[in-house]
Design an enzyme around this catalytic site. Structure first.
Site, PDB file in Angstrom:
ATOM      1  N   CYS A   1      -0.399  -3.038  -5.389  1.00  0.00           N
ATOM      2  CA  CYS A   1      -0.047  -4.174  -4.949  1.00  0.00           C
ATOM      3  C   CYS A   1       1.589  -4.696  -5.137  1.00  0.00           C
ATOM      4  O   CYS A   1       2.163  -4.594  -4.331  1.00  0.00           O
ATOM      5  CB  CYS A   1      -0.922  -5.242  -5.505  1.00  0.00           C
ATOM      6  SG  CYS A   1      -2.394  -5.208  -5.292  1.00  0.00           S
ATOM      7  N   ARG A   2       1.992  -5.057  -6.453  1.00  0.00           N
ATOM      8  CA  ARG A   2       3.353  -5.602  -6.505  1.00  0.00           C
ATOM      9  C   ARG A   2       4.118  -4.502  -6.563  1.00  0.00           C
ATOM     10  O   ARG A   2       5.412  -4.599  -5.702  1.00  0.00           O
ATOM     11  CB  ARG A   2       3.206  -6.330  -8.030  1.00  0.00           C
ATOM     12  CG  ARG A   2       2.174  -7.340  -8.112  1.00  0.00           C
ATOM     13  CD  ARG A   2       2.339  -7.758  -9.388  1.00  0.00           C
ATOM     14  NE  ARG A   2       1.377  -6.835 -10.330  1.00  0.00           N
ATOM     15  CZ  ARG A   2       1.227  -6.815 -11.488  1.00  0.00           C
ATOM     16  NH1 ARG A   2       1.507  -8.050 -12.417  1.00  0.00           N
ATOM     17  NH2 ARG A   2       0.325  -6.086 -12.122  1.00  0.00           N
ATOM     18  N   SER A   3       4.269  -3.139  -7.302  1.00  0.00           N
ATOM     19  CA  SER A   3       5.547  -2.475  -7.088  1.00  0.00           C
ATOM     20  C   SER A   3       5.540  -1.575  -5.775  1.00  0.00           C
ATOM     21  O   SER A   3       6.519  -1.413  -5.473  1.00  0.00           O
ATOM     22  CB  SER A   3       5.288  -1.314  -8.270  1.00  0.00           C
ATOM     23  OG  SER A   3       4.135  -0.675  -8.224  1.00  0.00           O
TER      24      SER A   3
ATOM     25  N   CYS B   1       3.983  -1.400 -11.918  1.00  0.00           N
ATOM     26  CA  CYS B   1       3.032  -2.354 -12.066  1.00  0.00           C
ATOM     27  C   CYS B   1       1.963  -1.901 -12.893  1.00  0.00           C
ATOM     28  O   CYS B   1       1.892  -0.804 -13.481  1.00  0.00           O
ATOM     29  CB  CYS B   1       2.811  -3.320 -10.770  1.00  0.00           C
ATOM     30  SG  CYS B   1       2.079  -2.064  -9.508  1.00  0.00           S
TER      31      CYS B   1
ATOM     32  N   ASN C   1      -0.177   0.359  -9.222  1.00  0.00           N
ATOM     33  CA  ASN C   1       0.661   0.600  -8.101  1.00  0.00           C
ATOM     34  C   ASN C   1       0.043   0.571  -6.657  1.00  0.00           C
ATOM     35  O   ASN C   1       0.245   1.556  -6.182  1.00  0.00           O
ATOM     36  CB  ASN C   1       0.947   2.323  -8.493  1.00  0.00           C
ATOM     37  CG  ASN C   1       2.092   2.745  -7.800  1.00  0.00           C
ATOM     38  OD1 ASN C   1       2.145   3.945  -7.440  1.00  0.00           O
ATOM     39  ND2 ASN C   1       3.008   2.055  -7.394  1.00  0.00           N
TER      40      ASN C   1
ATOM     41  N   ASP D   1      -0.011 -11.173 -11.132  1.00  0.00           N
ATOM     42  CA  ASP D   1      -0.980  -9.911 -10.501  1.00  0.00           C
ATOM     43  C   ASP D   1      -1.963 -10.398  -9.448  1.00  0.00           C
ATOM     44  O   ASP D   1      -2.694 -11.590  -9.503  1.00  0.00           O
ATOM     45  CB  ASP D   1      -1.857  -9.547 -11.608  1.00  0.00           C
ATOM     46  CG  ASP D   1      -2.832  -8.389 -11.080  1.00  0.00           C
ATOM     47  OD1 ASP D   1      -2.942  -8.118  -9.987  1.00  0.00           O
ATOM     48  OD2 ASP D   1      -3.194  -7.538 -12.037  1.00  0.00           O
TER      49      ASP D   1
HETATM   50  P1  4NP Z   1      -0.868  -4.029  -9.156  1.00  0.00           P
HETATM   51  O1  4NP Z   1      -2.108  -4.928  -8.920  1.00  0.00           O
HETATM   52  O2  4NP Z   1      -0.705  -3.831 -10.544  1.00  0.00           O
HETATM   53  O3  4NP Z   1       0.169  -5.063  -8.525  1.00  0.00           O
HETATM   54  O4  4NP Z   1      -1.054  -2.781  -8.348  1.00  0.00           O
HETATM   55  C1  4NP Z   1      -3.291  -4.278  -9.550  1.00  0.00           C
HETATM   56  C2  4NP Z   1      -4.236  -3.363  -8.866  1.00  0.00           C
HETATM   57  C3  4NP Z   1      -5.629  -2.940  -9.458  1.00  0.00           C
HETATM   58  C4  4NP Z   1      -5.834  -3.510 -10.476  1.00  0.00           C
HETATM   59  C5  4NP Z   1      -5.045  -4.428 -11.169  1.00  0.00           C
HETATM   60  C6  4NP Z   1      -3.876  -5.013 -10.793  1.00  0.00           C
HETATM   61  N1  4NP Z   1      -6.985  -2.864 -11.157  1.00  0.00           N
HETATM   62  O5  4NP Z   1      -7.364  -3.461 -12.372  1.00  0.00           O
HETATM   63  O6  4NP Z   1      -7.681  -2.044 -10.703  1.00  0.00           O
END
Ligand code: 4NP
Length: 158
Positions: free
Chosen positions: A12-14, A7, A10, A123
């Site tokens: 939240c989703r993955s 993702c 790294n 996201d």
């Molecule tokens: P993830 O979510 O891709 O599911 O881990 C996010 C975590 C952090 C950010 C964006 C999406 N960020 O912009 O910091």
């Protein structure tokens, strides 16, 4: 067999996908035949544990994500993993851009394994708690489909 969930951050989703897939592999008796990891396209959260909201929502469903630590996609991942599974189209474009010409791994969208071709795991980072529930629902469906795909491949190999 090696599976990498990808993702943006790294956190939240993955990590949620990694935790869910580990559980489903365990339940299918395949945990010792498949290595699982996750990573982010971006560097911002390297070394951090998953977002507390992701950990909380996962814990409500009996998944413990607390031992995971974020890392960024590495060039060597394309040779190490058999599946590199993106959570959304942006992640997939970033993967394809870095993919070496001699990479034979399956590089695609994770939700294809839920029969949701072309769909993204949205996201949840800038949204409310409901986003984390939706991540869990989507990831659960795709993870079960991926277990079956991996099982078929392992049976084909043996
Ligand atoms: P993830 O979510 O891709 O599911 O881990 C996010 C975590 C952090 C950010 C964006 C999406 N960020 O912009 O910091």
């Amino acid at each position: 067999m090696r599976v990498l969930f990808v993702c943006l951050g790294n956190i939240c989703r993955s990590p949620t996908a990694e935790g869910m897939f580990r559980r489903h592999l365990d339940e299918a008796g395949l945990a010792d035949r498949v290595a699982v990891d996750s990573c982010g396209i971006g560097p911002w959260h390297v070394g951090k544990a998953p977002d507390p909201r992701a950990q909380g929502a996962a814990a409500e469903r009996g998944l413990d994500l607390s031992a995971q630590r974020a890392r960024q996609l590495a060039a060597g991942d394309f040779a190490r993993f058999d599946y590199l599974l993106a959570m959304d189209e942006d992640n997939l474009v970033a993967l394809q851009a870095r993919r070496p010409a001699d990479c034979h791994a399956h590089v695609g969208l994770f939700l294809d394994f839920a029969g949701l071709q072309g769909r993204a795991v949205p996201d949840p980072y800038y949204g409310g708690d409901q986003g984390f529930e939706e991540v869990l629902d989507l990831v659960e469906a795709a993870s079960l489909g991926l277990v079956e795909a991996v099982r078929r491949r392992l049976e084909g190999d043996s």
